[in-house]
Design an enzyme around this catalytic site. Structure first.
Site, PDB file in Angstrom:
ATOM      1  N   HIS A 317     -32.023 107.598 114.882  1.00  5.60           N
ATOM      2  CA  HIS A 317     -31.273 106.358 114.731  1.00  5.60           C
ATOM      3  C   HIS A 317     -30.809 105.855 116.105  1.00  5.60           C
ATOM      4  O   HIS A 317     -30.321 106.633 116.931  1.00  5.60           O
ATOM      5  CB  HIS A 317     -30.022 106.586 113.881  1.00  5.60           C
ATOM      6  CG  HIS A 317     -30.263 106.590 112.411  1.00  5.60           C
ATOM      7  ND1 HIS A 317     -30.830 107.647 111.751  1.00  5.60           N
ATOM      8  CD2 HIS A 317     -29.987 105.650 111.461  1.00  5.60           C
ATOM      9  CE1 HIS A 317     -30.900 107.373 110.457  1.00  5.60           C
ATOM     10  NE2 HIS A 317     -30.404 106.164 110.252  1.00  5.60           N
ATOM     11  N   ASN A 348     -31.537 114.628 119.452  1.00  4.75           N
ATOM     12  CA  ASN A 348     -30.974 113.793 118.395  1.00  4.75           C
ATOM     13  C   ASN A 348     -29.817 114.480 117.681  1.00  4.75           C
ATOM     14  O   ASN A 348     -28.791 113.855 117.394  1.00  4.75           O
ATOM     15  CB  ASN A 348     -32.084 113.449 117.397  1.00  4.75           C
ATOM     16  CG  ASN A 348     -31.605 112.562 116.263  1.00  4.75           C
ATOM     17  OD1 ASN A 348     -30.825 111.637 116.459  1.00  4.75           O
ATOM     18  ND2 ASN A 348     -32.086 112.843 115.057  1.00  4.75           N
TER      19      ASN A 348
END
Length: 478
Positions: A317, A348
């Site tokens: 994201h 991440n």
């Protein structure tokens, strides 16, 4: 007899003088127009309908209200809370008409190079609703500011009526139709026609330096200490992205949850920009519905979640899910694949996640944030080792590093004017590797100036230059 003619001549002179005085006090009505660059000596010019207008929208499809740009015979149209209606309840002159809800808008996203003389359109109320109101606005500075033309139109008739808006400009001009009442009532727009003075009256694409959504009514300003949802592009458009298919590698996409510049050749965003405050927060569950972005222009290949399968990289994201848990709809927008970048899993889930959580802790402490983030370069290292691209067709560029900028402000109003030389700005550039995942994000802090030099973008471009020069040169040390 002489005395009679003297008297008659005197009376006639008085009448002529009085008539001249009366006429000199009367001004000829001209359309209300806030644009100061109009040509007032146009009566000898020929007015013609602009090429590819009228636009009846019958040949295009858009069956959802989500933000998107569609291309029609007349050019590119930006839709926000708007769709193409073709049901029996839609009032239309043909197969389809635009349907707008809430505070939505449709914008002709192209400058008409010779200006606009008049805009004509048909409008009516969606059959099952009671009332709706709209305005027509124009911009003569490529979408930077918008000015209302004519009167606000309130619709109560459930059939199409003709409306004419006289604009009277001869410089490049674009226009939009905005629903302004904010109610649940819906309206239909059809058969939009634009006329201009003779000359080059073909629409010409012109990048918008600040193509933010038009200002919308805010009847009650929030108290200074109450968090609000603010413009995701308030601090500027880093690459002057525009919602025009001619700019496929710098294509502006405006979501409710964030704004982004999409790069078709890399199949990732160039950057994503969003605002975070307590107003965006809530208890909506993480939706986990990773999916292609259907609002990409027709004919563009959309990244699918399967493109990441067994790639060794996470669907990372850019705007995080947890920054948008105020509603299911906003959370779902964060799972569009245009908001993803190939990210090393440990990066991440480690250092990147830790910085995200730090930002949300600041929000809990009474701050609001303006965040810009994205990928840089090509070539990262994931679970399967180094890679330049991933995807079924190897078209998704794996970034070399991932960067982020966070502007930190105490909760308040008029945010752009509260940024000063002492405002905290966090900027990081983190290698896209698993090895970086175990590190501390503070070890990767850089200046905004360094990120600008790296990416070529102009960050915080709407902040006054004298303040920019200070806060962009400083490296955060808190």
């Amino acid at each position: 007899m002489k005395t009679h003619f003297q008297s008659l001549f005197k009376n006639l002179s008085i009448f002529i003088a009085s008539s001249w005085l009366f006429y000199s006090c009367v001004s000829v009505y001209t359309p209300n127009n806030t644009n100061t660059n109009t040509n007032t000596n146009k009566t000898s010019n020929v007015v013609k309908v602009v090429s590819n207008f009228p636009e009846n929208f019958d040949q295009v499809s858009k069956n959802k209200y989500e933000t998107a740009t569609i291309t029609t015979n007349s050019g590119d149209w930006y839709f926000e809370n708007a769709m193409m209606g073709s049901t029996d309840n839609d009032v239309k002159n043909g197969a389809k008409a635009i349907r707008i809800k809430e505070d939505g808008l449709v914008r002709f996203n192209t400058d008409l190079s010779s200006g606009i003389y008049q805009i004509k359109l048909k409008a009516g109320l969606y059959q099952s609703d009671k009332t709706a109101a709209f305005e027509v606005r124009i911009s003569t500075n490529r979408g930077n500011t918008w000015n209302k033309i004519g009167n606000t139109i309130t619709l109560t008739d459930k059939f199409l009526k003709d409306f004419t808006f006289t604009v009277n400009t001869t410089i490049p001009t674009r226009f939009e139709i905005v629903k302004v009442d904010g109610t649940s009532g819906r309206l239909n727009i059809d058969d939009v026609s634009v006329s201009a003075y003779s000359g080059n009256i073909t629409p010409t694409p012109n990048p918008s330096p600040t193509p933010n959504p038009s200002p919308k009514p805010n009847p009650k300003p929030a108290p200074n200490n109450v968090a609000t949802k603010d413009n995701n592009l308030l601090l500027g458009n880093p690459s002057n992205a525009i919602s025009n298919t001619s700019y496929s590698n710098n294509f502006l996409m405006l979501k409710n949850a964030y704004a982004l510049s999409y790069n078709k050749s890399k199949a990732t965003a160039n950057w994503v920009s969003w605002h975070v405050s307590a107003a965006w927060k809530g208890d909506a569950q993480r939706q986990n519905d990773f999916r292609p972005d259907s609002s990409l222009p027709q004919g563009w290949s959309a990244v699918n979640t399967r493109d990441y399968t067994d790639s060794g990289f996470d669907r990372g994201h850019i705007c995080p899910s947890d920054d948008r848990d105020g509603s299911v709809e906003e959370n779902q927008e964060t799972f569009l694949m245009t908001n993803m970048m190939p990210q090393a899993p440990d990066n991440n889930r480690g250092v990147w996640k830790n910085l995200e959580e730090y930002g949300r802790r600041l929000v809990e402490q009474g701050y609001e944030l303006y965040v810009i983030a994205g990928p840089y370069g090509q070539g990262g290292s994931g679970s399967n080792g180094e890679a330049q691209t991933i995807g079924n067709k190897n078209t998704i560029v794996v970034p070399k590093s991932v960067w982020k900028i966070i502007v930190v402000l105490p909760v308040g109003q008029n945010d752009l004017y509260r940024i000063g030389t002492d405002t905290r700005v966090i900027a990081v550039n983190i290698p896209n590797t698993n090895q970086a995942g175990a590190g501390n994000w503070r070890d990767y802090r850089v200046s905004v100036d360094a990120l600008e030099k790296l990416t070529g973008f102009d960050f915080l471009s709407d902040v006054p230059k004298d303040i920019q020069s200070v806060i962009e040169a400083r490296v955060d040390n808190n």
